[in-house]
Enzyme design. Structure first.
Site: not given
Ligand SMILES: Cc1cc2nc3c(=O)[nH]c(=O)nc-3n(C[C@H](O)[C@H](O)[C@H](O)COP(=O)(O)OP(=O)(O)OC[C@H]3O[C@@H](n4cnc5c(N)ncnc54)[C@H](O)[C@@H]3O)c2cc1C
Length: 379
Positions: A132, A157, A244
């Protein structure tokens, strides 16, 4: 609020979008929370020119810049239906820019008019079950075969995942090289052999938006569907993330502003302890502070968009916007629910819905912590 960044063109975008939202969206959107956004609404918006704000005139749009996207997003956000707003913005500001900014001339000529008219609705598929925030960790592959590529992998997602006619997919075209290198963007048409949409995901908010898991099993796409150049995808993603983030923070600002207005109205009427809630200094001062913060966030966002429109690299400024406004929207909606009392907890009041909808503002499109790292790197 007046802003030095506003122009006549931007005021026209604002007033036309606001009128459309009030007339066509607000009265009908409650049903979409269970049924999804009807295709006819997207067709209508396309015909009226709302999808062509960023697309050049030669390809059927009016060729405005990032500031126009922010204003457009604010006005959609004021609808108070975040799921509707993101359905539109994923098309206009998250997916279309891949072709707009990096497509080859023949790709622009072929696709942009269809994107502008709404004939084709798009999605952008980057995130995966194990990737993500860390985009370089994607595992979906696209191996060269003949005059095209064969895609394998799962995306997670994906907004507009089931309704999109064309999905722009990030895949590793050169798995031999380090994470961020060797990524390409490939356009996959709905109905392509081996392309299926898995689960439609139930969510805390954005109920009218369709969010799906996408599965690619030996999906063949022609060379013509490779957006721009092979192995340049990571650069394209990082560049388009800037647009974005501006657009989705425009949405968060519009939602916050509208929620605060609804709250001012509510507390001015609601009586407790012999006077209106507005007459309690603690309440009106908190609201006034949130208004000041929204105004600050809006100016920060306009400035970052203006810099982007001048062709400046504005990663620090846009990352600041994403971190600041994403958190701010959550604070604003927390207070709006609080000052609505029990009514704020009742399903389908606007502030209850927005409270759920804005939770993603500090997560999606770059979590606050990831944005703060981008800022910190530049200090
Ligand atoms: C409703 C919805 C719609 C979406 N639509 C799209 C879409 O159209 N296309 C697409 O490609 N993606 C989409 N996404 C994905 C979205 O962009 C990701 O959920 C987001 O980038 C976070 O990635 P992750 O969920 O894997 O969280 P992770 O990468 O697992 O991170 C979890 C949490 O850890 C923390 N974290 C992460 N990295 C760090 C760091 N380096 N240092 C400190 N803290 C950190 C943050 O608090 C983060 O929220 C969507 C998500 C949702 C829920």
């Amino acid at each position: 609020m007046r802003s030095i960044y506003m122009t006549e063109d931007l005021e026209a975008v604002r007033s036309q979008t606001r009128a459309y939202v009030e007339r066509e969206i607000v009265p009908n959107a409650p049903d979409w929370e269970t049924e999804g956004v009807p295709r006819e609404v997207l067709d209508d918006m396309g015909k009226l020119g709302f999808f062509g704000l960023r697309i050049p005139e030669e390809h059927g749009g009016i060729g405005l810049g990032a500031l126009a996207s922010v204003v457009f997003a604010e006005e959609l956000g004021r609808s108070t239906y975040g799921g509707f707003t993101i359905t539109v913005l994923v098309h206009t500001d998250l997916a279309v820019p891949y072709v707009l900014n990096f497509g080859r001339p023949e790709q622009k000529a072929h696709w942009l008019p269809k994107f502008a008219s709404g004939e084709l609705i798009t999605a952008i598929a980057i995130s995966e079950p194990d990737a993500g925030s860390d985009v370089a960790a994607i595992r979906t592959t696209a191996r060269r075969e003949g005059d095209g590529f064969v895609i394998n992998g799962t995306k997670m997602f994906i907004t507009n995942g089931t309704i999109a006619d064309l999905v722009l997919v990030a895949a590793k075209t050169d798995p031999g090289v380090k994470g961020s290198r060797g990524v390409s963007i490939l356009a996959v048409e709905k109905g392509a052999d081996g392309f299926t949409t898995g689960r439609t995901l139930e969510k805390m908010g954005w109920h009218s938006s369709d969010t799906a898991e996408l599965v690619f099993e030996e999906v063949w796409v022609d060379d013509d569907n490779l957006i721009g150049e092979e192995n340049q995808g990571f650069y394209y993603i990082m560049s388009n993330f800037q647009n974005e983030r501006l657009a989705i923070m425009g949405q968060a600002l519009g939602e916050s502003q509208r929620a605060l207005e609804l709250t001012v109205d509510y507390v001015k009427h609601r009586q407790a302890f012999g006077s209106s809630l507005w007459e309690k200094q603690a309440i009106r001062q908190r609201i006034a502070m949130r208004q000041a913060e929204i105004d600050a966030g809006r100016e920060l966002t306009y400035r970052a968009a203006w810099l982007a429109d001048q062709g400046e690299e504005a990663v620090r400024e846009i990352s600041e916007v994403k971190a600041y406004v994403g958190e701010l929207a959550n604070r604003v909606l927390y207070d709006c629910v609080q000052f609505h009392g029990g009514m704020g907890f009742i399903a389908e009041t606007a502030v209850e819905r927005l409270y759920r909808d804005v939770r993603i503002a500090s997560i999606g499109g770059g979590a606050t912590e990831v944005m703060l790292e981008e800022v910190a790197k530049r200090l």
